[in-house]
Design an enzyme around this catalytic site. Structure first.
Site, PDB file in Angstrom:
ATOM      1  CG  ASN A 108      -5.841   1.923  11.616  1.00 62.59           C
ATOM      2  OD1 ASN A 108      -6.115   1.232  12.598  1.00 62.59           O
ATOM      3  ND2 ASN A 108      -4.729   2.620  11.542  1.00 62.59           N
ATOM      4  CB  THR A 109      -8.717   5.958  12.788  1.00 62.25           C
ATOM      5  OG1 THR A 109      -7.421   6.127  12.219  1.00 62.25           O
ATOM      6  CG2 THR A 109      -8.836   6.831  14.031  1.00 62.25           C
TER       7      THR A 109
ATOM      8  CE  LYS B 146      -3.163   2.842   2.546  1.00 60.51           C
ATOM      9  NZ  LYS B 146      -3.588   3.267   3.893  1.00 60.51           N
TER      10      LYS B 146
ATOM     11  N   GLY C 173      -7.708   9.466   9.569  1.00 54.63           N
ATOM     12  CA  GLY C 173      -8.040   9.471  10.982  1.00 54.63           C
ATOM     13  C   GLY C 173      -9.109  10.460  11.401  1.00 54.63           C
TER      14      GLY C 173
ATOM     15  CB  ALA D 201      -7.932   8.031   4.529  1.00 51.76           C
ATOM     16  N   GLY D 202     -10.604   8.204   6.489  1.00 56.76           N
ATOM     17  CA  GLY D 202     -11.749   9.047   6.809  1.00 56.76           C
ATOM     18  C   GLY D 202     -13.028   8.313   7.117  1.00 56.76           C
TER      19      GLY D 202
END
Length: 211
Positions: free
Chosen positions: A169-170, A60, A121, A147-148
């Site tokens: 992830n976050t 990635k 994040g 992301a986001g």
């Protein structure tokens, strides 16, 4: 979860407990990432380290252009993609929700493009979903929304639009109950996939009797 992305960093011999011995690698496919790279050169070096460590051609690719927003550097991403593909990597490239950037990354040989939904994040969700939809419509390689993502409805929306996957992830790691949130994300993805296959009704400007 079938795939886990891992960041590549430089550590000394006393840097703490290593992660890999604690993972059941027969269950999970590892995806090394170049998070923290601010130049194409750094990203390429991290990718090489990741391949050596995890024995996978997948990477990635992240090349950040702005430290405050963590917005990707498109030109450096394209350059790094071209070099890594030439070295036999299968590149999944993190990019902005910009159609031209996605097309150039595809032309450079990427195996997938990964437009951000919102800053890394931030949990803001798909703030520019129309731009991501354009990318989905135009590129021929898989599109992974990255992301986001904040909640399962964000993941469901991405899959409903036609994205092939989401990377989360976050939203899971910082949830009050990460395991429960991971399950919720799975359900969101499944719902989005099923809705896409089922085919939504057309949006109409006026009411239409349905019974």
């Amino acid at each position: 979860t079938e795939m886990v992305t891992v960041s590549i960093r430089y550590f000394g011999p006393d840097s703490g407990q290593p992660i890999l011995p604690n993972l059941e690698l027969d269950r999970y496919r590892l995806l090394p990432n170049t998070a923290g790279a601010y130049t194409a050169e750094d990203a390429v070096h991290m990718a090489r380290l990741g391949r050596e460590l995890t024995r996978t051609e997948l990477v990635k690719l992240e090349v950040i252009g702005d430290r405050q927003t963590l917005w990707p550097d498109t030109a450096a991403t394209i350059a790094a993609t071209r070099q890594l593909v030439g070295e036999g990597f299968r590149v999944l490239a993190y990019t902005s929700p910009d159609l031209v950037a996605a097309l150039r990354i595809e032309e450079a040989g990427a195996s997938a493009v990964m437009p951000l939904a919102a800053p890394i994040g931030s949990g803001q969700g798909l703030i520019d979903w129309k731009s991501i939809e354009r990318i989905i419509e135009r590129v021929s390689v898989p599109v992974v929304v990255d992301a986001g993502i904040g909640v399962p409805s964000d993941a469901a929306m991405a899959l409903e639009m036609g994205a092939d996957a989401v990377l989360v992830n976050t939203a899971v790691a910082r949830a009050q109950d990460p395991v429960a949130m991971a399950r919720a994300m799975r359900l969101g993805v499944e719902a989005g996939c099923l809705a896409r296959r089922a085919g939504r009704i057309p949006r109409l400007p006026y009411a239409e009797a349905s019974s």
